[in-house]
Design a protein around this motif. Structure first.
Motif, PDB file in Angstrom:
ATOM      1  N   SER A  21       7.150   3.618   3.174  1.00 27.13           N
ATOM      2  CA  SER A  21       5.981   2.883   3.655  1.00 27.13           C
ATOM      3  C   SER A  21       5.944   1.499   3.016  1.00 27.13           C
ATOM      4  N   SER A  22       5.357   0.557   3.725  1.00 31.67           N
ATOM      5  CA  SER A  22       5.220  -0.797   3.193  1.00 31.67           C
ATOM      6  C   SER A  22       4.326  -0.816   1.960  1.00 31.67           C
ATOM      7  N   ALA A  23       3.310   0.054   1.929  1.00 28.37           N
ATOM      8  CA  ALA A  23       2.424   0.109   0.766  1.00 28.37           C
ATOM      9  C   ALA A  23       3.208   0.444  -0.501  1.00 28.37           C
TER      10      ALA A  23
ATOM     11  N   ASN B 238       5.321  -7.732  10.641  1.00 24.65           N
ATOM     12  CA  ASN B 238       4.561  -6.711   9.929  1.00 24.65           C
ATOM     13  C   ASN B 238       4.740  -6.814   8.422  1.00 24.65           C
ATOM     14  N   ASN B 239       5.907  -7.311   7.980  1.00 24.53           N
ATOM     15  CA  ASN B 239       6.128  -7.467   6.538  1.00 24.53           C
ATOM     16  C   ASN B 239       5.104  -8.418   5.935  1.00 24.53           C
ATOM     17  N   ALA B 240       4.714  -9.464   6.690  1.00 24.83           N
ATOM     18  CA  ALA B 240       3.724 -10.419   6.191  1.00 24.83           C
ATOM     19  C   ALA B 240       2.339  -9.788   6.120  1.00 24.83           C
ATOM     20  N   TYR B 241       1.975  -9.006   7.139  1.00 21.81           N
ATOM     21  CA  TYR B 241       0.695  -8.310   7.113  1.00 21.81           C
ATOM     22  C   TYR B 241       0.638  -7.359   5.918  1.00 21.81           C
ATOM     23  N   SER B 242       1.726  -6.635   5.699  1.00 19.24           N
ATOM     24  CA  SER B 242       1.765  -5.693   4.582  1.00 19.24           C
ATOM     25  C   SER B 242       1.677  -6.423   3.248  1.00 19.24           C
ATOM     26  N   PHE B 243       2.344  -7.570   3.152  1.00 22.00           N
ATOM     27  CA  PHE B 243       2.289  -8.358   1.923  1.00 22.00           C
ATOM     28  C   PHE B 243       0.857  -8.814   1.655  1.00 22.00           C
TER      29      PHE B 243
ATOM     30  N   PRO C 112       8.515   2.189  10.653  1.00 24.10           N
ATOM     31  CA  PRO C 112       7.845   1.162  11.450  1.00 24.10           C
ATOM     32  C   PRO C 112       6.369   1.414  11.682  1.00 24.10           C
ATOM     33  N   LEU C 113       5.918   2.639  11.459  1.00 20.78           N
ATOM     34  CA  LEU C 113       4.501   2.955  11.681  1.00 20.78           C
ATOM     35  C   LEU C 113       3.657   2.839  10.406  1.00 20.78           C
ATOM     36  N   LEU C 114       4.308   2.834   9.246  1.00 21.90           N
ATOM     37  CA  LEU C 114       3.573   2.789   7.986  1.00 21.90           C
ATOM     38  C   LEU C 114       3.585   1.367   7.435  1.00 21.90           C
ATOM     39  N   VAL C 115       2.770   0.503   8.046  1.00 23.47           N
ATOM     40  CA  VAL C 115       2.727  -0.922   7.670  1.00 23.47           C
ATOM     41  C   VAL C 115       1.362  -1.270   7.069  1.00 23.47           C
TER      42      VAL C 115
END
Length: 392
Positions: free
Chosen positions: A217-219, A241-246, A389-392
């Motif tokens: 997960s991105s978290a 999505n990487n930017a949103y997660s960041f 891809p779903l865990l952002v």
């Protein structure tokens, strides 16, 4: 050159080819001294008085800082402490205040935290310093707003505000600090609401770190980076999505410089920006870039340039084998996902072929060690993390 300095905007100089062959004059090159005045302009007295009166009346103010507040945060943080007001940042201003500060709510808006959203909803006045009011920022236009900005075009750009204050943000925030009174019955949300909401968010982030078996997960990735990246690092962030997660999960120290393309959607930004940051800092600071596989693929061959010049850049690549943000937008519009899948190489092996350090992460237990190794590597390094891809 003066236009570039004074207007703080794009300026483009064009010279005829033969100029490069002309001898340089014996005199030294000129500078801005004597050609520009101080930018630290105080606001008009009536606007300042109106702002002071409005802020003094508020019992639940929130402070929102945008990228225009860079360099003025000391007085803004002191003002927030005097008011007992939570501080949220726009996505572009992430990192201007430590996200461990007791008044910090993190990022507000689409890339933000539920803490910032809650505080915005519960506020009775929004005090905005140097923000653009773009849709991405999440500033509630139906709330009473005191807006401070040095740029007259930024004031009330998209909708009227209750109090528009034109002036240098550092000067204006210092004047507000001097003139606004600490009100006894104003709620100090440091110990109760902000702390409680952050505890809830910490628990929520932990729950989002779970593994469904389709990648990390991105978290979880951002938690590792929060703990391991240097407190004074320069971080560059791509688009997707990487930017949103960041924006949502990474907790900045307040001393890190965060570089992004803002809301322009210029995918592929992160790694070239990291190369520029490495050159600008002359290798004196830790440089970390973050992207998805789609973004890195735009400029992947620049890794050979980084290897050629032995650039100490750590690139963290979240690989979900698709343009995940586009997939998400298609689903949100109730369309089928169409043409967003990607065929990728093994990016860690690719990094090794380019002369860089490369390591692939497929399990949570490998994550911290891989990032530590990459950060310790003296040249360019790439950590490829297989993500869900779903865990952002």
């Amino acid at each position: 050159m003066k236009t570039a300095i004074v207007e703080r905007d794009v300026a483009h100089l064009i010279f005829p080819d033969e100029v490069q062959d002309l001898a340089a004059p014996a005199t030294e090159a000129g500078g801005p001294r004597g050609r520009t005045g101080s930018r630290r302009i105080a606001p008009p007295a009536d606007a300042l008085l109106h702002a002071v009166e409005r802020i003094s009346e508020a019992t639940r103010p929130i402070i929102v800082v945008g990228n225009g507040a860079k360099g003025s945060m000391d007085t803004i943080i002191r003002l927030a402490a005097k008011l007992g007001a939570p501080i949220a940042t726009t996505f572009k201003a992430k990192g201007l205040v430590s996200e461990r500060h007791p008044l910090s709510c993190g990022v507000l808006g689409r890339s933000g935290t539920p803490v910032a959203s809650w505080m915005m909803n519960e506020s009775d006045l929004v005090i905005v310093f140097g923000a653009s009011f773009a849709n991405h920022t999440g500033i509630a236009d139906y709330k009473p707003i005191v807006q401070v900005d040095y740029d007259p075009m930024a004031l009330g750009r998209f909708h009227p505000v209750e109090v528009a204050v034109q002036g240098d943000i550092g000067e204006t925030s210092a004047l507000l600090l001097d003139h606004v009174d600490a009100v006894a019955d104003r709620a100090d949300r440091t110990k109760d609401e902000v702390s409680q909401r952050r505890q809830l968010w910490t628990a929520e982030k932990a729950s989002r770190s779970s593994d469904r078996g389709d990648g990390l997960s991105s978290a979880l990735v951002m938690d590792s980076l929060t703990r391991l990246v240097a407190a004074d690092a320069v971080l560059t962030v791509d688009v997707g999505n990487n930017a949103y997660s960041f924006g949502r999960y990474f907790e900045s120290s307040g001393r890190q410089d965060l570089l992004m393309s803002g809301y322009l959607g210029s995918i592929g930004f992160a790694f070239p920006a990291a190369m520029g940051a490495w050159a600008a800092t002359d290798g004196r600071r830790q440089i970390v870039s973050i992207s998805g596989d789609g973004g890195f693929g735009q400029y992947a061959m620049e890794l050979t340039t980084a290897a050629k010049y032995d650039m100490a850049i750590t690139h963290v690549l979240l690989n979900n084998s698709e343009l995940g943000k586009i997939s998400k937008e298609q689903l949100a519009a109730e369309h089928q996902v169409w043409q967003t899948s990607l065929v990728n190489p093994d990016f860690a092996e690719f990094a090794l072929l380019c002369g860089a350090h490369g390591q692939r992460v497929t399990a949570a237990g490998q994550l911290d060690a891989a990032i530590r190794d990459a950060l310790a590597h003296p040249g360019p390094s790439l950590v490829e993390i297989i993500t869900d891809p779903l865990l952002v």
